[in-house]
Design an enzyme around this catalytic site. Structure first.
Site, PDB file in Angstrom:
ATOM      1  CG  ASP A  17      -2.250  -1.148   1.059  1.00 43.35           C
ATOM      2  OD1 ASP A  17      -2.297  -1.858   0.123  1.00 43.35           O
ATOM      3  OD2 ASP A  17      -1.655  -2.408   1.801  1.00 43.35           O
ATOM      4  CE  LYS A  20       2.300  -2.172  -5.752  1.00 39.63           C
ATOM      5  NZ  LYS A  20       2.410  -3.124  -4.214  1.00 39.63           N
ATOM      6  N   GLY A  44      -4.556  -4.027  -3.984  1.00 45.28           N
ATOM      7  CA  GLY A  44      -5.325  -3.067  -4.598  1.00 45.28           C
ATOM      8  C   GLY A  44      -4.815  -1.790  -4.455  1.00 45.28           C
ATOM      9  CG  HIS A  45      -2.650  -1.301  -7.390  1.00 45.10           C
ATOM     10  ND1 HIS A  45      -1.767  -1.932  -9.099  1.00 45.10           N
ATOM     11  CD2 HIS A  45      -1.948  -1.947  -6.314  1.00 45.10           C
ATOM     12  CE1 HIS A  45      -0.754  -2.417  -7.998  1.00 45.10           C
ATOM     13  NE2 HIS A  45      -0.533  -2.257  -6.998  1.00 45.10           N
ATOM     14  CD  GLN A 228      -0.023  -9.254  -2.767  1.00 48.47           C
ATOM     15  OE1 GLN A 228       0.648  -9.966  -3.788  1.00 48.47           O
ATOM     16  NE2 GLN A 228      -1.141  -9.076  -3.074  1.00 48.47           N
TER      17      GLN A 228
END
Ligand code: IMP
Length: 442
Positions: A17, A20, A44-45, A228
Site C-alpha cells: 500500500d 504503487k 488493491g491499487h 504486495q
C-alpha cells in the site's frame, strides 16, 4: 536501457500500500507493456484520474491506458470470477479490455472456490497466530501449485481435465472444510461455475513468456508491476506473516519468464510513513501513547484497505527495513509517496537503527519473534507545517520537507527520484538528473 531493451520492475519496499498504483500509472505512459508477475486479487491499487477512481485488484494499472498491452504472468494465481468482475467494472468505467490488449499466461494457476474456503479454515485453525490474510484463497492456491496438484489456466481449457482435477482436489479439500464445521463443496457445482468462466477466458490466454521474448525483439518497453511488497515476500519477508509469492525483484523474472539479466532497472516505492494490514511484527508501529498520531495519519492518508476496507496499522518510516528492501531488490531509484500526509506534523520520527535487549543489530532479523522484541532507535526531525499538496517542483517544497526527503534518501542509501504530493497524476515532483528522470524521458 541496455541494447535497446528497457524492462523496469516496480516494487513496494515495505508492507504494501505504498502507492504503487499511481506511480505505475504515471510511468505506464512511457511503456508499451505492463505486466504483473505474482499474487492475485489480494492486491488493491487505487488510481485517480480526474474525477474517476479506479480500484485494480488483478489487472495491472496500465489497463487504464488503452494503448497499452497488459499481461498477467505465469507467477500469478487468478480467480476467474474476480477477473471478469474487474473487467466488467473497467468496461462500465469506459475502459475497453479486449484479448488484444490483455494476455493471461497459460501457466498461471487458477484460484478455485475451495481455495477460498481453505483460506478461512486455515486462519481459523491458526487462532491467535492467524496471518490476517485477505481470505481470497491466495495461500491455498499457491500450496496446490507447490504441491503439484494445482489447476493451471491451460489445464482448465480442457473440460475433461478440469472436471477430473476438481474432483480429485475437492476430495482432500472437503475433509478439511468439513472438519472445521463448514458445509462440503460439490464438484459439479464448482465445474458448472468455473467452466463457463474459463470459456470466456479462452481468448485471453497466451504463451506470455514467448510474447515477452517477441516484444523484446521489437524493442518494446516493459514495466513489471509487483503486488504486495518486499516485506510480505514468502522468502524474504516477515515469515510466516507474509503472502505466498515473491514480490521481490527476483520474482519478476520467475513470474514472467523474462531472463534476470534482461531486467534493466528496479524502482522501489516507499511512503513517508509505514502501514501494515493483517498480523505480524511491525517495529515502528504507533501504539499506546502514539495512537492519536496513528489516527491522524490514517485519516489524512485514508489508510483503509482498498480491497478489505480494514483500517491499516500505521507506523514511522523505518530506514532499517527499507535498507534491507534495497539490498534485496537492488533499487536504482525510489519514489516517495504521500509527503503531503505529514504536512500537519510538528515532529517526524524516522527509525535509523534497531536494538534488541540493549544490543544494536545491523541486519533485519529473520525470526518474527525477534522482530517483535525490537526497540527502534529514532531520529526526530522538525516538521514543515505547511501545505505541500500538489507541489510539482522540488524547489517549491518547504526547506524542512526537502531536508526530510534528503534524510530518508541518505539513511536508505538510494536516491529519491520522485516525490508524490497528492493522489492525482500531476501532483508529482520528478527530481532532475535522477535515474527516475531518465526512465520518464525514455
Ligand atoms: P494473503 O496474500 O491474502 O495470503 O495475505 C497474507 C498477508 O499479506 C496478510 O497480512 C495480508 O494483509 C497481506 N497482503 C496481501 N495483499 C496485500 C496488499 O495488496 N497490500 C497489503 N497487504 C497485503
Amino acid at each position: 536501457m541496455i541494447n535497446g531493451i528497457m524492462i523496469i520492475v516496480i516494487i513496494g519496499a515495505q508492507w504494501g500500500d505504498e502507492g504503487k498504483g499511481k506511480v505505475v500509472d504515471l510511468l505506464a505512459d512511457r511503456f508499451d507493456i505492463v505486466a504483473r508477475y505474482q499474487g492475485g486479487h489480494n492486491a488493491g491499487h487505487s488510481v485517480y484520474v480526474g474525477e474517476k477512481a479506479f480500484v485494480l485488484r488483478l489487472l495491472p494499472s496500465g489497463i487504464i491506458h488503452e494503448d497499452k498491452t497488459c499481461v498477467l504472468g505465469n507467477g500469478m494465481v487468478i480467480d476467474p470470477k474476480a477477473f471478469f468482475e474487474e473487467i466488467d467494472q473497467m468496461q462500465n468505467q469506459g475502459i475497453s479490455v479486449t484479448p488484444k490488449r490483455l494476455k493471461v499466461s497459460s501457466r498461471a494457476h487458477l484460484i478455485m472456490p475451495y481455495h477460498r474456503a481453505l483460506d478461512h479454515t486455515s486462519e481459523e485453525r491458526l487462532g491467535n497466530e492467524k496471518i490476517g490474510t485477505t481470505l481470497r484463497g491466495i495461500g491455498p492456491a499457491y500450496e496446490d501449485k507447490a504441491g503439484r496438484r494445482g489447476i493451471r489456466v491451460s489445464d482448465a481449457l480442457s473440460p475433461e481435465v478440469l472436471r477430473i482435477r476438481i474432483e480429485r482436489n475437492l476430495e482432500e479439500a472437503n475433509r478439511i472444510i468439513v472438519l472445521y464445521g463448514q458445509p462440503p463443496l460439490y464438484a459439479d457445482q464448482i465445474f458448472n461455475e468455473i467452466f463457463p468462466l474459463v470459456e470466456r477466458l479462452r481468448p485471453f490466454v497466451a504463451e506470455t513468456s514467448h510474447f515477452f521474448a517477441e516484444a523484446k525483439k521489437q524493442n518494446k518497453k516493459i514495466l513489471l508491476e509487483g503486488a504486495q511488497a518486499t516485506l510480505l515476500d514468502v522468502d524474504h519477508g516477515t515469515y510466516p506473516y507474509v503472502t505466498s509469492s515473491n514480490p521481490t525483484a527476483g520474482g519478476a523474472s520467475v513470474g514472467t519468464g523474462i531472463p534476470p539479466h534482461h531486467i534493466t532497472g528496479v524502482l522501489g516505492i516507499v511512503r513517508t510513513y509505514l502501514t501494515r494490514v493483517g498480523e505480524g511484527p511491525f517495529p515502528t508501529e504507533m501504539l499506546d501513547e502514539e495512537e492519536d498520531m496513528a489516527n491522524l495519519i490514517r485519516q489524512r492518508g485514508n489508510e483503509y484497505g482498498s480491497v478489505t476496507k480494514r483500517p491499516r496499522r500505521c507506523g514511522w518510516f523505518d530506514a532499517v527495513a527499507t535498507r534491507y528492501a534495497a539490498e534485496l531488490n537492488g533499487f536504482n531509484s525510489l519514489a516517495l509517496t504521500k509527503l503531503d500526509v505529514l504536512d500537519a506534523l510538528e515532529e517526524i520520527k524516522v527509525c535509523v537503527g534497531y536494538e534488541i535487549d540493549g544490543k544494536k543489530i545491523e541486519t533485519f532479523p529473520a525470526v518474527s519473534q525477534d522482530l517483535q522484541k525490537i526497540k527502534p532507535i529514532y531520529e526526530t526531525l522538525e516538521g514543515w507545517k505547511s501545505e505541500t499538496l500538489g507541489i510539482t517542483k522540488a524547489e517549491d517544497l518547504p526547506a524542512k520537507a526537502r531536508e526530510y526527503v534528503e534524510f530518508l534518501s541518505n539513511s536508505v542509501g538510494v536516491e529519491i527520484g520522485l516525490i508524490s504530493t497528492g493522489p492525482e497524476r500531476d501532483q508529482t515532483i520528478i527530481l532532475p538528473d535522477s535515474v527516475m528522470e531518465s526512465w520518464f524521458k525514455n
